[in-house]
Motif scaffolding. Structure first.
Motif, PDB file in Angstrom:
ATOM      1  N   LYS A   1       0.728  -1.100  -0.032  1.00  0.00           N
ATOM      2  CA  LYS A   1       0.006  -0.055  -0.090  1.00  0.00           C
ATOM      3  C   LYS A   1       1.016   1.255  -0.161  1.00  0.00           C
ATOM      4  N   PRO A   2       0.611   2.266  -0.660  1.00  0.00           N
ATOM      5  CA  PRO A   2      -0.625   2.232  -1.719  1.00  0.00           C
ATOM      6  C   PRO A   2      -0.187   1.514  -2.959  1.00  0.00           C
ATOM      7  N   VAL A   3      -1.190   0.970  -3.758  1.00  0.00           N
ATOM      8  CA  VAL A   3      -0.964   0.052  -4.815  1.00  0.00           C
ATOM      9  C   VAL A   3      -0.176   0.657  -5.715  1.00  0.00           C
ATOM     10  N   THR A   4      -0.300   1.788  -6.149  1.00  0.00           N
ATOM     11  CA  THR A   4       0.427   2.669  -7.097  1.00  0.00           C
ATOM     12  C   THR A   4       1.121   4.032  -6.128  1.00  0.00           C
ATOM     13  N   ALA A   5       2.031   4.846  -7.289  1.00  0.00           N
ATOM     14  CA  ALA A   5       2.198   6.108  -6.480  1.00  0.00           C
ATOM     15  C   ALA A   5       1.242   6.931  -6.560  1.00  0.00           C
ATOM     16  N   THR A   6       0.163   7.148  -7.771  1.00  0.00           N
ATOM     17  CA  THR A   6      -0.893   8.250  -7.916  1.00  0.00           C
ATOM     18  C   THR A   6      -2.084   7.281  -8.244  1.00  0.00           C
ATOM     19  N   ALA A   7      -3.225   8.367  -7.714  1.00  0.00           N
ATOM     20  CA  ALA A   7      -4.516   7.751  -8.271  1.00  0.00           C
ATOM     21  C   ALA A   7      -4.495   7.453  -9.630  1.00  0.00           C
ATOM     22  N   ALA A   8      -4.008   8.276 -10.740  1.00  0.00           N
ATOM     23  CA  ALA A   8      -3.965   7.880 -12.131  1.00  0.00           C
ATOM     24  C   ALA A   8      -3.499   6.705 -12.593  1.00  0.00           C
ATOM     25  N   GLU A   9      -2.494   6.347 -11.890  1.00  0.00           N
ATOM     26  CA  GLU A   9      -1.811   5.169 -12.226  1.00  0.00           C
ATOM     27  C   GLU A   9      -2.499   3.839 -11.700  1.00  0.00           C
ATOM     28  N   THR A  10      -3.205   4.179 -10.566  1.00  0.00           N
ATOM     29  CA  THR A  10      -4.287   3.136 -10.144  1.00  0.00           C
ATOM     30  C   THR A  10      -5.400   2.965 -10.830  1.00  0.00           C
ATOM     31  N   ARG A  11      -5.781   4.016 -11.362  1.00  0.00           N
ATOM     32  CA  ARG A  11      -6.931   3.810 -12.468  1.00  0.00           C
ATOM     33  C   ARG A  11      -6.429   3.209 -13.681  1.00  0.00           C
ATOM     34  N   ALA A  12      -5.309   3.295 -14.129  1.00  0.00           N
ATOM     35  CA  ALA A  12      -4.970   2.669 -15.414  1.00  0.00           C
ATOM     36  C   ALA A  12      -4.411   1.032 -15.009  1.00  0.00           C
ATOM     37  N   LEU A  13      -4.089   0.954 -13.798  1.00  0.00           N
ATOM     38  CA  LEU A  13      -3.857  -0.520 -13.585  1.00  0.00           C
ATOM     39  C   LEU A  13      -5.058  -1.316 -13.246  1.00  0.00           C
ATOM     40  N   ALA A  15      -7.836  -0.825 -14.869  1.00  0.00           N
ATOM     41  CA  ALA A  15      -8.399  -1.022 -16.192  1.00  0.00           C
ATOM     42  C   ALA A  15      -7.559  -2.206 -16.928  1.00  0.00           C
ATOM     43  N   GLY A  16      -6.451  -2.264 -16.883  1.00  0.00           N
ATOM     44  CA  GLY A  16      -5.588  -3.342 -17.417  1.00  0.00           C
ATOM     45  C   GLY A  16      -5.807  -4.729 -16.472  1.00  0.00           C
ATOM     46  N   ALA A  17      -6.006  -4.663 -15.227  1.00  0.00           N
ATOM     47  CA  ALA A  17      -6.438  -5.992 -14.761  1.00  0.00           C
ATOM     48  C   ALA A  17      -7.683  -6.392 -15.166  1.00  0.00           C
ATOM     49  N   ALA A  18      -8.628  -5.484 -15.249  1.00  0.00           N
ATOM     50  CA  ALA A  18     -10.106  -5.840 -15.740  1.00  0.00           C
ATOM     51  C   ALA A  18      -9.975  -6.355 -16.947  1.00  0.00           C
ATOM     52  N   GLU A  19      -9.206  -5.923 -17.917  1.00  0.00           N
ATOM     53  CA  GLU A  19      -9.106  -6.466 -19.346  1.00  0.00           C
ATOM     54  C   GLU A  19      -8.441  -7.695 -19.253  1.00  0.00           C
ATOM     55  N   LYS A  20      -7.511  -8.059 -18.643  1.00  0.00           N
ATOM     56  CA  LYS A  20      -6.836  -9.238 -18.325  1.00  0.00           C
ATOM     57  C   LYS A  20      -7.391 -10.320 -17.438  1.00  0.00           C
ATOM     58  N   LYS A  21      -8.403  -9.935 -16.676  1.00  0.00           N
ATOM     59  CA  LYS A  21      -9.322 -10.682 -15.770  1.00  0.00           C
ATOM     60  C   LYS A  21      -8.157 -11.188 -14.782  1.00  0.00           C
ATOM     61  N   VAL A  22      -7.775 -10.210 -14.158  1.00  0.00           N
ATOM     62  CA  VAL A  22      -6.701 -10.615 -12.934  1.00  0.00           C
ATOM     63  C   VAL A  22      -7.436  -9.727 -11.732  1.00  0.00           C
ATOM     64  N   THR A  23      -6.965  -9.941 -10.531  1.00  0.00           N
ATOM     65  CA  THR A  23      -7.186  -9.226  -9.443  1.00  0.00           C
ATOM     66  C   THR A  23      -6.039  -8.301  -8.979  1.00  0.00           C
ATOM     67  N   VAL A  24      -6.460  -7.200  -8.599  1.00  0.00           N
ATOM     68  CA  VAL A  24      -5.375  -6.227  -8.150  1.00  0.00           C
ATOM     69  C   VAL A  24      -5.754  -5.811  -6.515  1.00  0.00           C
ATOM     70  N   CYS A  25      -4.798  -6.321  -5.537  1.00  0.00           N
ATOM     71  CA  CYS A  25      -5.428  -6.401  -4.155  1.00  0.00           C
ATOM     72  C   CYS A  25      -4.070  -5.402  -3.286  1.00  0.00           C
ATOM     73  N   PRO A  26      -4.283  -4.317  -2.911  1.00  0.00           N
ATOM     74  CA  PRO A  26      -3.471  -3.660  -1.946  1.00  0.00           C
ATOM     75  C   PRO A  26      -3.346  -4.056  -0.601  1.00  0.00           C
ATOM     76  N   VAL A  27      -2.333  -3.909   0.013  1.00  0.00           N
ATOM     77  CA  VAL A  27      -2.211  -4.432   1.512  1.00  0.00           C
ATOM     78  C   VAL A  27      -2.852  -3.427   2.454  1.00  0.00           C
ATOM     79  N   HIS A  28      -4.071  -3.467   2.411  1.00  0.00           N
ATOM     80  CA  HIS A  28      -5.101  -2.927   3.411  1.00  0.00           C
ATOM     81  C   HIS A  28      -5.430  -3.726   4.503  1.00  0.00           C
ATOM     82  N   GLN A  29      -4.426  -4.356   5.367  1.00  0.00           N
ATOM     83  CA  GLN A  29      -4.735  -5.373   6.161  1.00  0.00           C
ATOM     84  C   GLN A  29      -5.642  -4.990   7.277  1.00  0.00           C
ATOM     85  N   TYR A  30      -5.683  -3.712   7.798  1.00  0.00           N
ATOM     86  CA  TYR A  30      -6.182  -2.968   8.824  1.00  0.00           C
ATOM     87  C   TYR A  30      -7.778  -3.642   8.850  1.00  0.00           C
ATOM     88  N   ALA A  31      -8.392  -3.774   7.664  1.00  0.00           N
ATOM     89  CA  ALA A  31      -9.769  -3.740   7.336  1.00  0.00           C
ATOM     90  C   ALA A  31     -10.160  -5.298   7.638  1.00  0.00           C
TER      91      ALA A  31
END
Length: 240
Positions: A1-13, A15-31
């Motif tokens: 965490k964070p999953v990328t350096a900026t929100a713009a990069e997160t949005r692009a990541l 979108a790419g994950a959805a296209e490739k049908k893979v899962t992106v998961c940041p380390v937000h373990q508190y929840a």
């Protein structure tokens, strides 16, 4: 965490994950800590939350320069933001409704409104002793989550002279019993640090195997990244 350096990069990541049908998961373990589950169970009796306050005092910037102190604060910020999204997914977490105060490098106070409750987030690199806590106040109770250890102490609300006198003693006794029992359970599980990380990893692998949905929905991943960017920019934080 964070999953990328900026929100713009997160949005692009994402979108790419959805296209490739893979899962992106940041380390937000508190929840994913047991204390969050205890709070959810208790909150059903409280109707709606009125106020929540995050207090995070970290030793992660000891001996660091000003830029590094702010970078550590920016790196910690996703933790409380992810908890807000996890506990109250239907609340409006729009960061533009928040006010950001930064008195010096390594010090940040964020206050504002999330849905129908007020929120505070205080992150400090200098305040001692170290702590990482969430206090939630409701109409019929209060809870404090200790994120360093992963447990919650819940108080039911009563109004009487007797309860006012006994409250600190009752809270101290409940805290001792809860913290002690939690420490024993962590020792049995051989969990020296990072409570919540193992359940998050298990949920992620279940998702990767096709047995469960993503442990952190993509909308929450993006929401946390966007809020972090806006808060960091408003506070003049140096991003990692």
């Amino acid at each position: 965490k964070p999953v990328t350096a900026t929100a713009a990069e997160t949005r692009a990541l994402l979108a790419g994950a959805a296209e490739k049908k893979v899962t992106v998961c940041p380390v937000h373990q508190y929840a994913f800590q047991p204390g969050i589950a205890a709070l959810r169970a208790a909150a059903a009796e409280w109707h709606e939350p009125l106020h929540c306050r995050f207090t995070i005092c970290s030793a992660g910037g000891v001996g660091a320069d000003d830029a590094t102190l702010d970078a550590v604060v920016a790196d910690i910020l996703p933790h409380p933001l992810s908890v807000l999204c996890a506990l109250w997914p239907d609340q409006d977490q729009h960061a533009s409704r928040w006010t950001v105060h930064r008195t010096r490098p390594g010090e940040l106070l964020v206050s504002g409104i999330s849905g129908t409750m007020t929120v505070e987030m205080y992150i400090s690199m200098s305040s001692r002793p170290t702590r990482s806590e969430l206090d939630v106040f409701g109409r019929a109770g209060r809870a404090r989550i200790n994120f360093f250890h992963g447990y919650a102490v819940v108080e039911r609300g009563r109004v009487s002279r007797h309860d006012k006198i006994m409250q600190p003693l009752r809270y101290a006794a409940r805290s001792l019993l809860t913290a002690g029992g939690n420490l024993v359970r962590r020792a049995v599980r051989r969990e020296p640090a990072y409570p919540g990380l193992r359940p998050l990893m298990q949920a992620f692998y279940s998702c990767a195997a096709g047995r469960a949905p993503p442990p952190i929905p993509p909308r929450d991943v993006l929401a946390v990244a966007e809020m972090r960017d806006r808060i960091a920019a408003a506070g003049g934080l140096t991003m990692p």
